[in-house]
Design an enzyme around this catalytic site. Structure first.
Site, PDB file in Angstrom:
ATOM      1  N   ASP A 111     -43.964 -38.828  -6.084  1.00 49.42           N
ATOM      2  CA  ASP A 111     -42.268 -39.407  -6.126  1.00 49.42           C
ATOM      3  C   ASP A 111     -42.654 -40.593  -6.073  1.00 49.42           C
ATOM      4  O   ASP A 111     -44.290 -41.779  -5.399  1.00 49.42           O
ATOM      5  CB  ASP A 111     -42.658 -39.091  -4.758  1.00 49.42           C
ATOM      6  N   ASP A 127     -37.764 -33.722  -9.007  1.00 50.22           N
ATOM      7  CA  ASP A 127     -36.837 -33.517  -8.517  1.00 50.22           C
ATOM      8  C   ASP A 127     -35.116 -33.264  -8.440  1.00 50.22           C
ATOM      9  O   ASP A 127     -34.756 -32.847  -8.424  1.00 50.22           O
ATOM     10  CB  ASP A 127     -37.031 -34.503  -7.080  1.00 50.22           C
TER      11      ASP A 127
END
Length: 163
Positions: A111, A127
């Site tokens: 991330d 995402d």
């Protein structure tokens, strides 16, 4: 074939950004991206959204694979044909495959998007694809499915040769 190219482009964008993040930032390190809005911060997430199911990589891979097969089936069987529904499905496939690649290869997802405007969990491009795809899919299903691709419409198009 066009759908495959679009999904591959989404996966390439996600994996390219993750690669840049891994090669330029140490875990926990940040760099400016959109000053005042967002920075890039490298994080390894071994869970799902908001770190739910942390450490349950095999379960997350299995659930993601089942969901991806379901979305693929909607496109392959032409259950979803409206451009908004197709776009939603393609975004979900690209994002889901992007994250499943990380889980299989590393046991975690990389991330990097770290909002500065307000406190929010760090997330990645895949995402974003999944969330936007789900929103588009929801709008399509709630407002367009019955009018464009519903059971009666499919039978009508099949009966007249798809015209």
């Amino acid at each position: 074939m066009l759908y495959v190219l679009i999904v591959c482009a989404l996966i390439a964008a996600d994996q390219g950004l993750k690669y840049w993040t891994v090669t330029h930032l140490a875990v926990g390190q940040s760099t400016r991206f959109l000053p005042g809005l967002m920075r890039l911060t490298r994080l390894h997430n071994d869970g799902a959204a908001w770190s739910s199911f942390s450490g349950r990589t095999a379960l997350l891979i299995a659930v993601t694979a089942v969901l991806l097969i379901g979305v693929f089936t909607l496109l392959a069987r032409k259950i979803v044909r409206h451009p908004l529904g197709v776009a939603g499905c393609l975004l979900i496939l690209g994002g889901g495959i992007g994250n499943i690649i990380d889980r299989i290869a590393h046991g975690y997802v990389v991330d990097m998007f770290d909002l500065e405007l307000f406190t929010y969990p760090i997330f990645n491009l895949a995402d974003c694809f999944v969330v936007v795809g789900a929103i588009l899919g929801g709008i399509y299903y709630l407002f367009l499915y019955d009018k464009t691709d519903g059971k009666e419409k499919r039978h009508d198009k099949d009966a007249d040769g798809g015209k």
